[in-house]
Design a protein around this motif. Structure first.
Motif, PDB file in Angstrom:
ATOM      1  N   LEU A  78      -6.452 -10.434 -25.547  1.00  0.00           N
ATOM      2  CA  LEU A  78      -7.793 -10.181 -25.154  1.00  0.00           C
ATOM      3  C   LEU A  78      -8.157 -10.394 -24.220  1.00  0.00           C
ATOM      4  N   TYR A  79      -8.993  -9.924 -22.848  1.00  0.00           N
ATOM      5  CA  TYR A  79      -9.291  -9.910 -21.754  1.00  0.00           C
ATOM      6  C   TYR A  79     -10.537  -9.383 -21.578  1.00  0.00           C
ATOM      7  N   SER A  80     -11.590 -10.328 -20.340  1.00  0.00           N
ATOM      8  CA  SER A  80     -13.132  -9.803 -20.379  1.00  0.00           C
ATOM      9  C   SER A  80     -13.346 -10.360 -18.675  1.00  0.00           C
ATOM     10  N   GLY A  81     -13.639  -9.163 -18.443  1.00  0.00           N
ATOM     11  CA  GLY A  81     -14.645  -9.942 -16.559  1.00  0.00           C
ATOM     12  C   GLY A  81     -15.992 -10.893 -16.940  1.00  0.00           C
ATOM     13  N   PHE A  82     -16.017 -11.233 -17.872  1.00  0.00           N
ATOM     14  CA  PHE A  82     -16.985 -11.921 -18.597  1.00  0.00           C
ATOM     15  C   PHE A  82     -16.843 -13.490 -18.453  1.00  0.00           C
ATOM     16  N   PHE A 103      -6.841 -13.551 -21.126  1.00  0.00           N
ATOM     17  CA  PHE A 103      -7.108 -13.100 -20.119  1.00  0.00           C
ATOM     18  C   PHE A 103      -8.684 -13.010 -19.493  1.00  0.00           C
ATOM     19  N   LYS A 104      -9.111 -13.500 -18.962  1.00  0.00           N
ATOM     20  CA  LYS A 104     -10.420 -13.166 -18.042  1.00  0.00           C
ATOM     21  C   LYS A 104      -9.679 -11.853 -16.677  1.00  0.00           C
ATOM     22  N   LYS A 105     -10.380 -11.074 -16.685  1.00  0.00           N
ATOM     23  CA  LYS A 105     -10.439 -10.196 -15.507  1.00  0.00           C
ATOM     24  C   LYS A 105     -10.676 -10.830 -13.427  1.00  0.00           C
ATOM     25  N   PRO A 106     -10.445 -10.378 -13.004  1.00  0.00           N
ATOM     26  CA  PRO A 106      -9.066  -9.520 -12.478  1.00  0.00           C
ATOM     27  C   PRO A 106      -7.805 -10.779 -13.247  1.00  0.00           C
ATOM     28  N   LEU A 107      -7.241  -9.983 -14.266  1.00  0.00           N
ATOM     29  CA  LEU A 107      -4.961 -10.998 -14.597  1.00  0.00           C
ATOM     30  C   LEU A 107      -4.818  -9.886 -13.928  1.00  0.00           C
TER      31      LEU A 107
ATOM     32  N   HIS B 568     -19.725  -9.722 -12.751  1.00  0.00           N
ATOM     33  CA  HIS B 568     -18.960  -8.996 -13.575  1.00  0.00           C
ATOM     34  C   HIS B 568     -17.987  -7.863 -13.427  1.00  0.00           C
ATOM     35  N   GLU B 569     -19.336  -6.966 -12.801  1.00  0.00           N
ATOM     36  CA  GLU B 569     -18.855  -5.190 -12.571  1.00  0.00           C
ATOM     37  C   GLU B 569     -17.844  -5.800 -11.698  1.00  0.00           C
ATOM     38  N   LEU B 570     -18.192  -6.470 -10.512  1.00  0.00           N
ATOM     39  CA  LEU B 570     -16.629  -6.978  -8.816  1.00  0.00           C
ATOM     40  C   LEU B 570     -15.420  -7.187 -10.059  1.00  0.00           C
ATOM     41  N   ASN B 571     -16.084  -8.399 -11.245  1.00  0.00           N
ATOM     42  CA  ASN B 571     -14.465  -8.502 -11.731  1.00  0.00           C
ATOM     43  C   ASN B 571     -13.566  -7.653 -12.325  1.00  0.00           C
ATOM     44  N   ASN B 572     -14.648  -6.775 -12.854  1.00  0.00           N
ATOM     45  CA  ASN B 572     -14.162  -5.020 -13.307  1.00  0.00           C
ATOM     46  C   ASN B 572     -13.297  -4.416 -12.830  1.00  0.00           C
ATOM     47  N   THR B 573     -13.609  -4.610 -11.138  1.00  0.00           N
ATOM     48  CA  THR B 573     -13.186  -3.765 -10.378  1.00  0.00           C
ATOM     49  C   THR B 573     -11.991  -4.062  -9.551  1.00  0.00           C
ATOM     50  N   LEU B 574     -11.720  -5.578  -9.773  1.00  0.00           N
ATOM     51  CA  LEU B 574     -10.692  -5.999  -9.120  1.00  0.00           C
ATOM     52  C   LEU B 574      -9.887  -6.142 -10.072  1.00  0.00           C
ATOM     53  N   GLN B 575     -10.169  -5.887 -11.121  1.00  0.00           N
ATOM     54  CA  GLN B 575      -9.205  -5.764 -12.309  1.00  0.00           C
ATOM     55  C   GLN B 575      -7.859  -4.671 -11.714  1.00  0.00           C
ATOM     56  N   PRO B 576      -8.341  -3.163 -11.431  1.00  0.00           N
ATOM     57  CA  PRO B 576      -7.279  -2.054 -10.446  1.00  0.00           C
ATOM     58  C   PRO B 576      -6.711  -3.004  -9.685  1.00  0.00           C
ATOM     59  N   ILE B 577      -7.186  -3.102  -8.140  1.00  0.00           N
ATOM     60  CA  ILE B 577      -7.035  -3.606  -7.403  1.00  0.00           C
ATOM     61  C   ILE B 577      -5.583  -4.967  -7.469  1.00  0.00           C
ATOM     62  N   PHE B 578      -5.687  -5.550  -8.603  1.00  0.00           N
ATOM     63  CA  PHE B 578      -4.822  -6.359  -8.484  1.00  0.00           C
ATOM     64  C   PHE B 578      -3.670  -5.932  -8.745  1.00  0.00           C
ATOM     65  N   SER B 579      -3.788  -4.841 -10.327  1.00  0.00           N
ATOM     66  CA  SER B 579      -3.082  -4.690 -11.371  1.00  0.00           C
ATOM     67  C   SER B 579      -1.971  -3.490  -9.974  1.00  0.00           C
ATOM     68  N   THR B 610     -12.283 -15.372  -5.354  1.00  0.00           N
ATOM     69  CA  THR B 610     -12.139 -16.442  -5.425  1.00  0.00           C
ATOM     70  C   THR B 610     -14.510 -16.247  -5.447  1.00  0.00           C
ATOM     71  N   ILE B 611     -14.613 -15.514  -4.451  1.00  0.00           N
ATOM     72  CA  ILE B 611     -16.320 -15.543  -4.424  1.00  0.00           C
ATOM     73  C   ILE B 611     -17.087 -14.947  -5.571  1.00  0.00           C
ATOM     74  N   VAL B 612     -16.271 -13.848  -6.114  1.00  0.00           N
ATOM     75  CA  VAL B 612     -17.432 -13.623  -7.110  1.00  0.00           C
ATOM     76  C   VAL B 612     -16.763 -15.122  -8.693  1.00  0.00           C
ATOM     77  N   ARG B 613     -16.336 -15.755  -8.593  1.00  0.00           N
ATOM     78  CA  ARG B 613     -16.227 -17.159  -9.324  1.00  0.00           C
ATOM     79  C   ARG B 613     -17.253 -18.046  -8.495  1.00  0.00           C
ATOM     80  N   GLY B 614     -17.130 -17.687  -7.523  1.00  0.00           N
ATOM     81  CA  GLY B 614     -18.256 -19.481  -6.687  1.00  0.00           C
ATOM     82  C   GLY B 614     -19.755 -18.376  -8.000  1.00  0.00           C
TER      83      GLY B 614
END
Lengths: 126, 804
Positions: A78-82, A103-107, B568-579, B610-614
């Motif tokens: 399971l992974y989530s951005g939230f 996992f949380k995004k970004p993983l 949250h949107e940024l986290n989703n967007t960061l995902q492909p960048i990281f991957s 880091t920023i998003v986490r803050g």
């Protein structure tokens, strides 16, 4: 060659993870909706499912419950951005039946691959 | 007793008493002289003029009402004496005298009272009438006897008429003052009549002696004696004159028997003297009665009750007002013991007064306030003025006048007034206390804009020095003073100050909030009907602070939601960048350009993460940590971790107040606590340009929750940790935004602008509060309030998700 189902409504993320998995030698199926995921599992019987918790046409939690009911042996990551680091929803997700990793995004790729290997071959890890 | 004299006196009579007296005196004298001259031969005839003179005297004696009648009777007698035998004249004369006496009695003392005095009066009148009536019989009994032989007893008898008349006058009731005793205490009338009786008796007895030829001398001596004794010089002189004239007739007419003439002359003299005396007494008495009548009428019309009390304490006189006060006819009060009029409570006091009167002392106190009963059972409160005049020894019976004033109504009115005054004073006190207890400053100004009245808070809130906090201080002086405090901004002109004042005191009394002495004061004014106005000052500091907090909270909440969505949107967007960057890095040749590119992409993505986490930390609404963390040890742990990272020029001082309860703990995560402190201390160090003293103060305090409603904010015990720097400080405008995410005053590249936002989010999750107090140029103080955990603290305001 193990087949992995990725369920994520974010196409970019879905595509990127499948690229990573394919380059690691897995066969990857993508699904962007709950219905698609259920259909895909029924059709191709994947060895593992990676599920995003937030889906446009349904809740990831529901999807996991349904997948687990139909395929109790299917390990689910399971992974989530939230998720946030201290959020206990992550802990709760971990307790769900069938979920092997959260996992949380970004993983990170290494984390993901390690978790997949662990899920597919529990003995090797042990 | 009304004066009816003018209507009873015939109009042809002179109105002046003295003129009347002289007229009658000389008229009578002329008649007597004429009769004397005419009475030469017939027996008994010379006697008649003497009787006529007596009638004059009697008429005079018995008052002006009968004067004319008596004079007429005298004249008739004289005429009868001239016309025929004197005997014939006696019966009508006696009848007339009787009628006069009876009428006189009835006229003077209506109604006849059967008292001792009344009986005496009646007796005198009857005796006088009987004597007069007996005279003709006396003559008839001895017709042969010479007229000279009956002269002596007749003269004596006639002379005794006067004593009886005088006795009658004595017995006659009269008003006051009754001069009944002379200076030796003897009854005046008795002395008078005694003296006169002696004189007349002597005159009669000396008739024989005078016959020897010494009569003129004796007549004159008698006249002088009578005058001396009675005090009536006119009467005495007239008597002497009459005696002299009679003597001269006698000498001239030789044949007239000497003793007859002598007796006649003496009679005339005595009669005139008596008449003169009596008339004078009568005049005096009538004047006195007239005065008494007027006085009595005056007293009766007085609005004061007047009661005369004798030494036995009995009421002997009362005026109508006294009766009115006591509630009965004044007549009914006579003879009543005064003491018995008082209520039971007042009687001892009255008894004391009566005792004082009996012992001939002025009652002390002279004024007494007593309650008197009325017949209907009600009581009147009266003030009695005891008018006591020590009588000259034996001069007159002891009497005391009691002047009674009914003060019931006055007292009631006074009492009502006193009550009202008392109420007013109480209300004034209440108003004063209320005004002083008010949290608002209040001051009333006169229509001319000068200070009239103010409460304790007014000068306190305005920081008014005592010379200004005085009645009569012009409002503009106060405004000028406030201008010096900077209440209206910097460099305001006199005109601006005046405009401020006008805006306040003239309707619609524009409200204004001024910053005075570290407080937000709201001015308002209420115009009064008389043109004066009331200046009201309200301290809005706390309200404004709570409002700011609430506004900030709402703003932060909105910001949090926004930031959370973006994160949250940024986290989703960061995902492909990281991957993909990691995949690319793994696939590329190590150290190749491609590998380096992917490495930088991964680094950038990590920074973004880091920023998003803050942001998420700032925005999230995480549940409270479960365990209790002791605050003070956690503080020291965190500071021990922070201290090495601080620039060496910065000195860190930590103080912990004794007021913090032992083992004060809160539901918080040590790591978060460390993060908050790190953010605050790092910020402070940055603001101080990395040099100076940085203080961390830890103290016990109360945490107030403003929920944005009008309700009283809730409070909870808390520990306040203040990070005090001596840095640049923060503008008021910036202060409002300092906890917003990405708000930074630092240069580009220094800090993310998330430090305070993260601290804000964390502290809020504890249920605490973070705030900043700053003075530009002097430094800033960031304070976090951490609510204490434990059942005794959490009771009402436990972090209950249902509440919000």
């Amino acid at each position: 060659m193990p087949t992995i189902l990725i369920v994520d409504d974010n196409l970019l993320a879905c595509e990127a993870i499948s690229l990573v998995l394919e380059s690691a030698g897995f066969q990857v199926t993508q699904a962007h909706r709950v219905a698609e995921a259920v259909e895909s599992v029924a059709k191709s019987c994947p060895d593992l499912a990676i599920v995003d918790l937030s889906m446009p046409d349904g809740n990831g939690v529901d999807l996991i419950r349904r997948l687990h009911q139909s395929h109790p042996a299917l390990p689910i990551i399971l992974y989530s951005g939230f998720f946030t680091p201290e959020d206990d929803s992550e802990k709760r997700a971990m307790e769900m039946e069938g979920v092997v990793a959260v996992f949380k995004k970004p993983l990170r790729n290494n984390d993901l691959l390690a978790a997949i290997r662990r899920a597919l071959d529990p003995e090797a890890d042990a | 007793m009304t004066d009816t004299r003018p209507s009873r006196i015939p109009s042809f009579f002179p109105s002046s008493p003295s003129a009347r007296r002289w007229l009658l005196f000389f008229g009578g004298f002329a008649l007597v002289a004429a009769a004397d001259a005419a009475a030469v031969t017939p027996e008994g005839a010379p006697l008649l003029p003497g009787i006529g003179a007596w009638c004059l005297a009697l008429g005079w004696l018995w008052g002006p009402a009968w004067l004319g009648a008596a004079t007429a009777a005298g004249a008739a007698t004289v005429l009868l004496g001239l016309a025929g035998p004197g005997i014939v004249a006696w019966p009508p004369l006696a009848a007339f005298a009787l009628a006069a006496l009876v009428l006189r009695v009835r006229a003077v003392a209506p109604p006849v009272r059967w008292t001792g005095r009344g009986i005496l009066e009646g007796g005198c009148v009857a005796a006088a009438a009987a004597l007069l009536g007996a005279l003709p019989a006396l003559f008839a009994a001895s017709p042969e006897a010479g007229i000279g032989t009956v002269l002596d007893p007749l003269a004596g008898a006639l002379a005794w008429l006067y004593p009886f008349a005088a006795l009658y006058r004595l017995a006659e009731p009269r008003g006051f003052p009754p001069p009944l005793r002379n200076r030796w205490g003897w009854p005046t009338r008795a002395v008078d009549l005694g003296v006169m009786g002696v004189c007349v008796f002597l005159a009669a007895c000396l008739g024989g002696f005078a016959a020897e030829g010494g009569w003129p001398l004796i007549g004159a001596a008698l006249a002088v004696l009578a005058a001396a004794l009675t005090g009536n010089l006119v009467g005495g002189a007239a008597a002497a004159l009459a005696a002299g004239l009679a003597g001269s007739f006698t000498v001239a007419d030789g044949p007239v028997p000497l003793d007859l003439e002598l007796g006649n002359a003496v009679l005339v003299a005595v009669g005139l003297v008596a008449g003169g005396f009596a008339s004078r007494t009568r005049e005096r008495q009538e004047d006195a009665e007239h005065t008494v009548g007027r006085t009595k009428a005056l007293l009766d019309s007085l609005p004061i009750g007047l009661v005369e009390i004798d030494e036995r304490g009995l009421i002997v006189q009362a005026n109508p007002m006294a009766g009115e006060i006591i509630g009965c006819a004044a007549m009914d009060l006579l003879g009543h013991p005064f003491e018995r009029l008082g209520t039971e409570a007042s009687r001892p006091m009255l008894a004391e007064v009566i005792r004082a009167i009996r012992h001939r002392r002025q009652p002390d106190p002279r004024f007494t306030t007593v309650f008197l009963y009325r017949p209907d059972g009600s009581a009147r409160e009266v003030e009695v003025d005891w008018v006591y005049q020590r009588p000259p020894m034996g001069r007159r019976p002891l009497r005391v006048a009691a002047l009674i004033t009914d003060i019931t109504d006055r007292r009631r009115a006074v009492r009502a007034l006193e009550d009202r005054e008392h109420q007013l004073a109480e209300r004034t006190d209440l108003l004063r206390i209320t005004m002083d207890a008010l949290d608002h400053g209040l001051a009333a100004f006169n229509p001319d804009d000068t200070l009239m009245e103010w409460n304790a808070r007014f000068p306190e809130m305005l920081r008014l020095p005592s010379p200004l906090a005085r009645p009569g201080t012009p409002a503009i002086a106060i405004f000028r003073f406030l201008a010096t405090l900077g209440a209206f901004g910097v460099g305001v002109t006199e005109g601006q100050v005046r405009a401020r004042m006008d805006r306040l005191i003239h309707p619609p009394n524009a409200d204004d909030v001024h910053w005075i002495g570290g407080h937000h004061l709201r001015f308002s004014a209420h115009t009064m009907a008389d043109g004066g106005w009331v200046w009201r000052i309200e301290d809005r500091t706390e309200d404004i602070r709570l409002r700011d907090i609430e506004q900030n909270r709402q703003k932060m909440e909105a910001l949090g939601q926004l930031a959370s969505g973006v994160a949250h949107e940024l986290n989703n967007t960061l995902q492909p960048i990281f991957s993909l960057s990691e995949l690319g890095l793994a696939q590329a040749e190590p150290d190749s350009l491609v590998a380096r590119c992917f490495g930088r992409i991964t680094d950038a993505a990590e920074r973004a993460e880091t920023i998003v986490r803050g942001v998420l930390t700032f925005a999230r609404n995480a549940p409270v940590a479960e365990g209790d963390t002791p605050i003070v040890p956690a503080l020291f742990d965190a500071l021990a971790f922070i201290r090495p990272g601080l620039p060496s020029q910065i000195r860190l001082e930590v103080s912990v107040d004794d007021g913090i309860p032992e083992g004060a703990a809160a539901r918080l995560d040590r790591r978060e606590f460390g993060q908050v402190l790190t953010n605050l201390v790092t910020n402070a160090a940055d603001a101080m340009d990395h040099a100076g003293t940085l203080r961390v103060d830890c103290r016990a305090d109360m945490l107030r929750y403003a929920d944005g409603t009008e309700a009283e904010p809730e409070t909870r015990p808390a520990v306040a940790v203040a990070v005090v720097d001596t840095g640049k400080g923060i503008d008021h405008a910036l202060k409002q935004r300092i906890f917003e995410p990405f708000f930074t005053t630092k240069d580009e590249g220094h800090g993310t602008g998330l430090g305070l936002a993260v601290a804000f989010g964390i502290v809020r999750n504890w249920g605490g509060r973070i705030d900043v107090d700053s003075e530009p140029g002097l430094g800033s103080t960031f304070t976090i309030w951490i609510p204490l955990s434990g059942p005794e603290h959490e009771g009402e305001h436990a972090h209950d998700p249902d509440r919000r």
